[in-house]
Scaffold this active site. Structure first.
Site, PDB file in Angstrom:
ATOM      1  N   HIS A 161      29.773  42.010  46.231  1.00  0.00           N
ATOM      2  CA  HIS A 161      30.515  43.253  45.977  1.00  0.00           C
ATOM      3  C   HIS A 161      32.006  42.913  46.002  1.00  0.00           C
ATOM      4  CE1 HIS A 161      30.371  47.872  46.452  1.00  0.00           C
ATOM      5  NE2 HIS A 161      31.580  47.541  46.006  1.00  0.00           N
ATOM      6  N   LEU A 162      32.615  43.001  44.844  1.00  0.00           N
ATOM      7  CA  LEU A 162      34.027  42.667  44.691  1.00  0.00           C
ATOM      8  C   LEU A 162      34.885  43.435  45.697  1.00  0.00           C
ATOM      9  CD1 LEU A 162      36.065  41.214  42.664  1.00  0.00           C
ATOM     10  CD2 LEU A 162      36.370  43.507  41.734  1.00  0.00           C
ATOM     11  N   HIS A 163      35.807  42.734  46.335  1.00  0.00           N
ATOM     12  CA  HIS A 163      36.733  43.390  47.252  1.00  0.00           C
ATOM     13  C   HIS A 163      38.046  42.619  47.267  1.00  0.00           C
ATOM     14  CE1 HIS A 163      34.231  40.569  49.538  1.00  0.00           C
ATOM     15  NE2 HIS A 163      35.254  40.403  50.367  1.00  0.00           N
ATOM     16  N   GLN A 164      39.127  43.364  47.162  1.00  0.00           N
ATOM     17  CA  GLN A 164      40.461  42.770  47.186  1.00  0.00           C
ATOM     18  C   GLN A 164      41.060  42.935  48.572  1.00  0.00           C
ATOM     19  OE1 GLN A 164      43.255  42.043  44.064  1.00  0.00           O
ATOM     20  NE2 GLN A 164      44.252  43.956  44.627  1.00  0.00           N
TER      21      GLN A 164
END
Length: 174
Positions: free
Chosen positions: A130-133
């Site tokens: 799950h993409l997270h910045q």
């Protein structure tokens, strides 16, 4: 027990779950994703450490922060790679990141930031599915001997207190 020495001990047992990989998803789907679970469970934003929400993205405190105020901006949609974001999600991640910086500056006046996406486990993504910045506030001297020699991060603020400060500031800062 053991032989006394001149070292002091800082106990950080909460980090053991991270080290052991507890709550990390095992596959690419959203079933085991801790970020998706934040969105689907009955806990409040306060309990989930969610600081703010928008139509396409949300900001949440990192459970294992490098510094106080370490936030992550994530799309609601379970997507692993930056290139999989829709144009709207790409803009929303960028705008929420900018706002997060302004909010953190208003609360704790950091000297700088580390901002980044780790794509894939080999690049350092602890939860690659799950993409997270990451938005990590930085201050001069915040990296001292503790992380370098002692492999220990010292944080002067509880996550609940940090969440409250940032969530309140999010309402005031554009």
């Amino acid at each position: 027990m053991g032989v006394p020495d001149a070292l002091q001990r800082l106990w950080t047992p909460h980090r053991l779950t991270y080290i052991q990989g507890e709550n990390k998803p095992t596959g690419e789907n959203s079933d085991g994703c801790p970020f998706c679970h934040l969105l689907g469970d009955a806990r409040s934003d306060e309990e989930s450490l969610i600081v703010a929400r928008d139509e396409l993205v949300f900001a949440v405190l990192n459970l294992y922060p490098y510094n106080p105020g370490h936030l992550m901006v994530l799309p609601y949609r379970h997507v692993a790679d930056y290139t999989e974001l829709t144009p709207g999600e790409t803009v929303a991640v960028a705008e929420f990141t900018q706002r997060a910086m302004r909010v953190i500056r208003s609360v704790s006046a950091p000297h700088g930031f580390n901002i980044g996406l780790n794509q894939g486990p080999v690049a350092g993504a602890g939860i690659a599915a799950h993409l997270h910045q990451h938005i990590v506030p930085r201050w001069g001297g915040d990296s001292n001997f503790m992380p370098v020699i002692g492999h220990t991060r010292v944080l002067p603020q509880l996550l609940g207190d940090t969440r409250e400060l940032l969530s309140e500031a999010w309402q005031r800062v554009e």
